[in-house]
Motif scaffolding. Structure first.
Motif, PDB file in Angstrom:
ATOM      1  N   THR A   1      -5.853 -13.795 -32.913  1.00 22.88           N
ATOM      2  CA  THR A   1      -6.667 -12.581 -32.931  1.00 22.88           C
ATOM      3  C   THR A   1      -7.665 -12.618 -34.084  1.00 22.88           C
ATOM      4  O   THR A   1      -8.825 -12.195 -33.938  1.00 22.88           O
ATOM      5  CB  THR A   1      -5.769 -11.337 -33.040  1.00 22.88           C
ATOM      6  N   ASP A   2      -7.257 -13.117 -35.218  1.00 20.99           N
ATOM      7  CA  ASP A   2      -8.174 -13.228 -36.352  1.00 20.99           C
ATOM      8  C   ASP A   2      -9.362 -14.121 -36.004  1.00 20.99           C
ATOM      9  O   ASP A   2     -10.519 -13.802 -36.331  1.00 20.99           O
ATOM     10  CB  ASP A   2      -7.447 -13.792 -37.575  1.00 20.99           C
ATOM     11  N   THR A   3      -9.096 -15.241 -35.350  1.00 18.71           N
ATOM     12  CA  THR A   3     -10.171 -16.147 -34.946  1.00 18.71           C
ATOM     13  C   THR A   3     -11.094 -15.468 -33.941  1.00 18.71           C
ATOM     14  O   THR A   3     -12.330 -15.559 -34.032  1.00 18.71           O
ATOM     15  CB  THR A   3      -9.582 -17.433 -34.338  1.00 18.71           C
TER      16      THR A   3
ATOM     17  N   GLU B   1     -13.258 -12.971 -35.641  1.00 26.11           N
ATOM     18  CA  GLU B   1     -14.294 -13.656 -36.429  1.00 26.11           C
ATOM     19  C   GLU B   1     -15.477 -14.014 -35.537  1.00 26.11           C
ATOM     20  O   GLU B   1     -16.642 -13.834 -35.903  1.00 26.11           O
ATOM     21  CB  GLU B   1     -13.707 -14.907 -37.080  1.00 26.11           C
TER      22      GLU B   1
ATOM     23  N   ALA C   1      -1.288 -13.126 -33.799  1.00 30.25           N
ATOM     24  CA  ALA C   1      -2.027 -12.533 -34.920  1.00 30.25           C
ATOM     25  C   ALA C   1      -3.096 -13.483 -35.439  1.00 30.25           C
ATOM     26  O   ALA C   1      -4.243 -13.087 -35.705  1.00 30.25           O
ATOM     27  CB  ALA C   1      -1.071 -12.134 -36.035  1.00 30.25           C
ATOM     28  N   ALA C   2      -2.730 -14.752 -35.566  1.00 33.96           N
ATOM     29  CA  ALA C   2      -3.702 -15.748 -36.044  1.00 33.96           C
ATOM     30  C   ALA C   2      -4.817 -15.947 -35.018  1.00 33.96           C
ATOM     31  O   ALA C   2      -5.999 -16.052 -35.380  1.00 33.96           O
ATOM     32  CB  ALA C   2      -2.993 -17.072 -36.325  1.00 33.96           C
TER      33      ALA C   2
END
Length: 415
Positions: free
Chosen positions: A238-240, A243, A235-236
């Motif tokens: 994927t956020d990067t 972005e 999840a983390a």
């Protein structure tokens, strides 16, 4: 060099064809002996040289080893260029673009930078000649092997990684091919967190001349890429990733995701900026992802398509016709085959692609760069044969059965 012909198995216009007539039986070597199966008559596959209107589809193609070359572990790659390029022409016949010099072609597993350069140059020139689409991998693998360098205390710096990327991107663009920005083992070792990934890809995307495909390759395909995008938490990470894509949406044609997680892919697909494609790299779940839902679909960039090109073509043609039932029927026999070829350890799937190419008469021998043909067992290969036979993807079943027998005898499996 070996020689191959350009003869391609030719797809019945619909999947509701009569059941195949049996051509006799063949003995399959198994883990505990032998098993008899019926040998199916091949299906008459119809070629489809035009691209598809409903989906963009690439097949990630393998390389054919030169049987006279010194293709042993650690040696420079010796490639049968005639057979390698003929394999790509066969993909063009079925409306598929070629994803070149990807992990299917043994990047980081025997294919070295001099061979990569030749491969991309030759393939891009051929694609231009045939009016076909091509996208090629740019990475950092001409640097000293990441694991070796780390052990020696000479790991590449972030600047080294960025410069290496830019060198390969410039080379790929110079051939006229679209760029696929591959995941980098060197970056995975050099980066200390998400910001290092963002800075590196920002520098690359700020300098590309045309929109690229970003490739997120999961650790099932390459364990050295664990924690890519700065976190082992998907999840983390994927956020990067999002972005980055949102900041450079104009320079990103699409993203190829190879995490073998269908639900993650669907969620990511829905979160992408408008106009950015998601090219599925999920060889376990591609039929449902390409089919899509009322909120969208995935396009395709798959190693599996190199093994199932005629069937993939028939399915994509059905989608163009809006016939979802026929699409499902065309894809259904291919999925078990793909899941078997890509079973753990997944990074050895390339053996199944090369073996399929040999069984289907597209190359004259079963040898791979770096001697990788030894990475799968005889029962595994026999199951590949069985599933190809079940999907009626063997254009000459007797030849394929003979070749399976040759492998069995060579390995000492006699009745």
């Amino acid at each position: 060099m070996t020689s191959t012909t350009d003869a391609a198995p030719a797809t019945a216009p619909d999947a509701a064809a009569p059941s195949p007539a049996a051509l006799g039986t063949v003995s399959l070597p198994t883990a505990d002996g032998w098993r008899e199966i019926e040998l199916n008559a091949p299906r008459a596959w119809v070629e489809h040289p035009q691209p598809y209107s409903s989906r963009v589809a690439f097949a990630a193609a393998h390389v054919v080893a030169d049987p006279h070359g010194d293709n042993v572990p650690g040696a420079p790659a010796a490639i049968d260029w005639e057979a390698t390029l003929a394999f790509r022409r066969n993909l063009f016949r079925y409306g598929l673009g070629v994803a070149e010099a990807m992990d299917t072609a043994q990047r980081n597993m025997g294919l070295d930078w001099p061979a990569i350069r030749q491969l991309i140059s030759r393939s891009a020139a051929q694609a231009k000649e045939f009016g076909a689409r091509i996208a090629s991998g740019a990475g950092t693998d001409h640097l000293l092997d990441a694991a070796v360098a780390a052990a020696a205390g000479t790991s590449a710096t972030l600047a080294d990684v960025q410069n290496a990327y830019l060198e390969q991107v410039a080379f790929v663009e110079g051939t006229g091919s679209q760029v696929i920005v591959m995941a980098s083992r060197h970056l995975a070792r050099a980066a200390t967190g998400p910001d290092d990934y963002l800075a590196t890809y920002d520098r690359i995307l700020s300098q590309v001349s045309q929109p690229v495909v970003l490739h997120w390759l999961g650790e099932a395909f390459d364990p050295q890429l664990a924690g890519y995008w700065g976190s082992t938490d998907v999840a983390a990470a994927t956020d990067t990733f999002l972005e980055l894509v949102r900041a450079h949406a104009g320079k990103v044609d699409g993203v190829k995701v190879s995490l073998l997680d269908a639900s993650h892919e669907v969620a990511l697909r829905r979160a992408l900026p408008a106009g950015v494609r998601l090219y599925t790299g999920d060889d376990f779940n591609y039929p449902e992802l390409i089919r899509g839902d009322d909120q969208g679909h995935s396009d395709a960039l798959l190693g599996a398509f190199a093994a199932i090109a005629p069937a993939a073509s028939a399915a994509l043609a059905a989608l163009d016709d809006g016939d979802l039932d026929r699409y499902d029927a065309e894809m259904a026999p291919t999925l078990e085959l793909s899941r078997h070829i890509f079973e753990a350890p997944t990074f050895y799937y390339k053996v199944g692609i090369a073996f399929t190419s040999w069984l289907t008469g597209q190359q004259n021998g079963f040898q791979m760069v770096g001697g990788l043909q030894s990475a799968r067992s005889l029962p595994h290969l026999a199951r590949v044969f069985e599933l190809l036979n079940g999907a009626r993807l063997l254009p000459d079943p007797e030849l394929a059965a003979h070749r399976l027998g040759l492998v069995a005898a060579t390995l000492g499996a006699t009745r």
